[in-house]
Write a protein that holds these residues in place. Structure first.
Motif, mmCIF file in Angstrom:
data_model
loop_
_atom_site.group_PDB
_atom_site.id
_atom_site.type_symbol
_atom_site.label_atom_id
_atom_site.label_comp_id
_atom_site.label_asym_id
_atom_site.label_seq_id
_atom_site.Cartn_x
_atom_site.Cartn_y
_atom_site.Cartn_z
ATOM 1 N N ASP A 260 0.814 -1.216 0.000
ATOM 2 C CA ASP A 260 0.000 0.000 0.000
ATOM 3 C C ASP A 260 0.850 1.270 0.000
ATOM 4 O OD1 ASP A 260 -2.337 -1.545 -0.005
ATOM 5 O OD2 ASP A 260 -2.373 -1.642 2.185
ATOM 6 N N ALA A 261 1.863 1.292 -0.853
ATOM 7 C CA ALA A 261 2.756 2.444 -1.020
ATOM 8 C C ALA A 261 3.534 2.786 0.251
ATOM 9 C CB ALA A 261 1.989 3.658 -1.535
ATOM 10 N N LYS A 262 3.742 1.782 1.097
ATOM 11 C CA LYS A 262 4.533 1.962 2.323
ATOM 12 C C LYS A 262 5.510 0.810 2.457
ATOM 13 C CE LYS A 262 1.026 4.442 4.956
ATOM 14 N NZ LYS A 262 -0.136 4.460 4.110
ATOM 15 N N PHE A 263 6.606 1.057 3.172
ATOM 16 C CA PHE A 263 7.588 0.015 3.459
ATOM 17 C C PHE A 263 7.235 -0.656 4.778
ATOM 18 C CE2 PHE A 263 10.837 2.988 1.306
ATOM 19 C CZ PHE A 263 10.490 2.539 0.052
ATOM 20 N N GLN A 264 7.265 -1.989 4.778
ATOM 21 C CA GLN A 264 7.102 -2.746 6.009
ATOM 22 C C GLN A 264 8.395 -3.505 6.249
ATOM 23 O OE1 GLN A 264 3.723 -5.356 5.494
ATOM 24 N NE2 GLN A 264 2.253 -3.720 5.858
ATOM 25 N N HIS A 265 8.912 -3.436 7.466
ATOM 26 C CA HIS A 265 10.087 -4.224 7.846
ATOM 27 C C HIS A 265 9.659 -5.195 8.935
ATOM 28 C CE1 HIS A 265 12.650 -0.650 6.381
ATOM 29 N NE2 HIS A 265 12.523 -1.539 5.431
ATOM 30 N N TYR A 266 10.015 -6.460 8.756
ATOM 31 C CA TYR A 266 9.599 -7.495 9.687
ATOM 32 C C TYR A 266 10.657 -7.713 10.753
ATOM 33 C CZ TYR A 266 6.466 -8.463 5.768
ATOM 34 O OH TYR A 266 5.556 -8.354 4.755
ATOM 35 N N GLU A 267 10.215 -7.951 11.972
ATOM 36 C CA GLU A 267 11.126 -8.229 13.073
ATOM 37 C C GLU A 267 11.689 -9.647 12.969
ATOM 38 O OE1 GLU A 267 11.173 -8.365 17.967
ATOM 39 O OE2 GLU A 267 9.291 -7.971 16.918
ATOM 40 N N ALA A 268 10.821 -10.614 12.691
ATOM 41 C CA ALA A 268 11.242 -12.013 12.624
ATOM 42 C C ALA A 268 11.815 -12.331 11.248
ATOM 43 C CB ALA A 268 10.054 -12.923 12.907
ATOM 44 N N ALA A 269 12.786 -13.220 11.217
ATOM 45 C CA ALA A 269 13.380 -13.703 9.964
ATOM 46 C C ALA A 269 12.869 -15.121 9.738
ATOM 47 C CB ALA A 269 14.905 -13.667 10.044
ATOM 48 N N ASN A 270 11.693 -15.223 9.111
ATOM 49 C CA ASN A 270 11.028 -16.510 8.881
ATOM 50 C C ASN A 270 11.219 -16.903 7.417
ATOM 51 O OD1 ASN A 270 10.123 -16.284 11.527
ATOM 52 N ND2 ASN A 270 8.151 -15.455 10.933
ATOM 53 N N VAL A 271 11.958 -17.965 7.171
ATOM 54 C CA VAL A 271 12.332 -18.354 5.815
ATOM 55 C C VAL A 271 11.434 -19.478 5.306
ATOM 56 C CG1 VAL A 271 14.202 -19.235 4.357
ATOM 57 C CG2 VAL A 271 14.720 -17.622 6.211
ATOM 58 N N GLY A 272 10.665 -19.171 4.260
ATOM 59 C CA GLY A 272 9.868 -20.186 3.578
ATOM 60 C C GLY A 272 10.769 -20.923 2.603
ATOM 61 N N VAL A 273 10.666 -22.236 2.586
ATOM 62 C CA VAL A 273 11.520 -23.070 1.729
ATOM 63 C C VAL A 273 10.638 -23.747 0.683
ATOM 64 C CG1 VAL A 273 13.148 -24.986 1.667
ATOM 65 C CG2 VAL A 273 13.152 -23.412 3.611
ATOM 66 N N VAL A 274 10.926 -23.470 -0.581
ATOM 67 C CA VAL A 274 10.119 -24.005 -1.673
ATOM 68 C C VAL A 274 10.388 -25.493 -1.835
ATOM 69 C CG1 VAL A 274 9.615 -23.874 -4.135
ATOM 70 C CG2 VAL A 274 10.101 -21.773 -2.841
ATOM 71 N N LEU A 275 9.337 -26.298 -1.665
ATOM 72 C CA LEU A 275 9.370 -27.734 -1.951
ATOM 73 C C LEU A 275 8.364 -27.982 -3.067
ATOM 74 C CD1 LEU A 275 9.222 -29.195 1.689
ATOM 75 C CD2 LEU A 275 11.252 -28.716 0.309
ATOM 76 N N ALA A 276 8.380 -29.138 -3.646
ATOM 77 C CA ALA A 276 7.396 -29.466 -4.676
ATOM 78 C C ALA A 276 6.023 -29.567 -4.026
ATOM 79 C CB ALA A 276 7.762 -30.772 -5.356
ATOM 80 N N GLY A 277 5.211 -28.535 -4.196
ATOM 81 C CA GLY A 277 3.845 -28.586 -3.684
ATOM 82 C C GLY A 277 3.564 -27.754 -2.457
ATOM 83 N N ALA A 278 4.569 -27.199 -1.812
ATOM 84 C CA ALA A 278 4.339 -26.381 -0.619
ATOM 85 C C ALA A 278 5.587 -25.578 -0.289
ATOM 86 C CB ALA A 278 3.954 -27.255 0.578
ATOM 87 N N ALA B 15 -0.769 -24.034 8.493
ATOM 88 C CA ALA B 15 0.015 -23.296 9.490
ATOM 89 C C ALA B 15 1.512 -23.503 9.292
ATOM 90 C CB ALA B 15 -0.389 -23.727 10.895
ATOM 91 N N ALA B 16 1.925 -24.661 8.781
ATOM 92 C CA ALA B 16 3.348 -24.935 8.559
ATOM 93 C C ALA B 16 3.920 -24.074 7.445
ATOM 94 C CB ALA B 16 3.549 -26.415 8.230
ATOM 95 N N SER B 17 3.038 -23.514 6.604
ATOM 96 C CA SER B 17 3.472 -22.675 5.497
ATOM 97 C C SER B 17 3.116 -21.204 5.707
ATOM 98 C CB SER B 17 2.850 -23.172 4.187
ATOM 99 O OG SER B 17 3.328 -24.457 3.873
ATOM 100 N N ALA B 18 2.765 -20.848 6.925
ATOM 101 C CA ALA B 18 2.342 -19.474 7.211
ATOM 102 C C ALA B 18 3.460 -18.656 7.840
ATOM 103 C CB ALA B 18 1.132 -19.500 8.144
ATOM 104 N N ASN B 19 3.368 -17.360 7.686
ATOM 105 C CA ASN B 19 4.213 -16.367 8.358
ATOM 106 C C ASN B 19 5.631 -16.234 7.813
ATOM 107 O OD1 ASN B 19 2.175 -15.497 10.218
ATOM 108 N ND2 ASN B 19 2.465 -17.461 11.259
ATOM 109 N N ALA B 20 5.863 -16.656 6.578
ATOM 110 C CA ALA B 20 7.185 -16.439 5.971
ATOM 111 C C ALA B 20 7.380 -14.949 5.731
ATOM 112 C CB ALA B 20 7.313 -17.198 4.663
ATOM 113 N N THR B 21 8.602 -14.483 5.907
ATOM 114 C CA THR B 21 8.961 -13.104 5.574
ATOM 115 C C THR B 21 9.873 -13.070 4.348
ATOM 116 O OG1 THR B 21 10.918 -13.057 7.024
ATOM 117 C CG2 THR B 21 8.806 -12.408 8.003
ATOM 118 N N PHE B 22 10.253 -14.243 3.848
ATOM 119 C CA PHE B 22 11.241 -14.372 2.779
ATOM 120 C C PHE B 22 11.134 -15.800 2.252
ATOM 121 C CE2 PHE B 22 15.696 -15.317 1.505
ATOM 122 C CZ PHE B 22 15.995 -14.205 0.736
ATOM 123 N N THR B 23 11.502 -16.001 0.992
ATOM 124 C CA THR B 23 11.433 -17.335 0.416
ATOM 125 C C THR B 23 12.774 -17.743 -0.168
ATOM 126 O OG1 THR B 23 9.131 -16.914 -0.158
ATOM 127 C CG2 THR B 23 10.162 -18.783 -1.208
#
Length: 190
Positions: free
Chosen positions: A68-86, A120-128
């Motif tokens: 929404d035309a603003k910068f958001q910076h996240y406190e947590a470093a939550n890394v989503g890892v791409v697997l086949a299907g999730a 829930a296992a795929s929620a809250n990523a801040t980066f992929t």
């Protein structure tokens, strides 16, 4: 029959339809650029996850989003890892060991194969992060997930950061990749 031969039409799964929609949305709405760093040996997945988490903590612009035309910076470093299907998430990846991150992804992979991986296992990523080094892919680019400032592709010869140009500058990308390399040296220790 056409010159293409017989055509088989396959209905995508709900997950495949969602992935297709999100990829199209990302490519249509996120102005991106890429920056790469080359190495002799690709980091193992767990080490890459932890190093990415630590680099996210070092470079706030990469651990955020343009919303929404603003910068958001996240406190947590939550890394989503791409697997086949999730894309399961390693929460607070910066504070884990490579072995702990590997164990979380192995458990998520087993749950995915058993059909029991929860949303829930795929929620809250801040980066992929996607890792194709073991598949013999030297270098490639990844697509930024909407709601993230960047994503990282780990190939056999290079790590490539795809970054949203609205929030991440080329200098931020360089700083992130330098922090990633520095963190890889200590990724097995907390």
């Amino acid at each position: 029959m056409s010159a293409k031969g017989a055509v088989e039409t396959i209905e995508p799964t709900a997950a495949q339809r969602t992935a297709a929609r999100r990829v199209a949305e990302a490519k249509a709405t996120i102005p991106d650029f890429q920056a790469s760093i080359f190495y002799d040996n690709a980091p193992p997945l767990g080490a890459a996850i932890v190093a990415a988490g630590r680099a996210l903590k070092a470079v706030a612009a990469v651990n955020g989003a343009y919303v929404d035309a603003k910068f958001q910076h996240y406190e947590a470093a939550n890394v989503g890892v791409v697997l086949a299907g999730a894309t399961p998430v390693v929460l607070d990846a910066d504070g884990k060991t490579a072995e702990a991150a590997d164990a979380e992804i192995a458990a998520a992979r087993a749950a995915l194969e058993a059909g029991t991986l929860t949303a829930a296992a795929s929620a809250n990523a801040t980066f992929t992060l996607s890792h194709l080094a073991a598949d013999g892919i030297d270098t490639y680019t990844s697509i930024i997930v909407p709601g993230h400032a960047a994503s990282l592709a780990i190939g056999a010869r290079a790590a490539t950061l795809s970054a949203d140009a609205r929030i991440v500058t080329p200098q931020d990308a360089a700083a992130f990749l330098k922090a990633l390399v520095a963190a890889l040296d200590g990724a097995t220790a907390v």
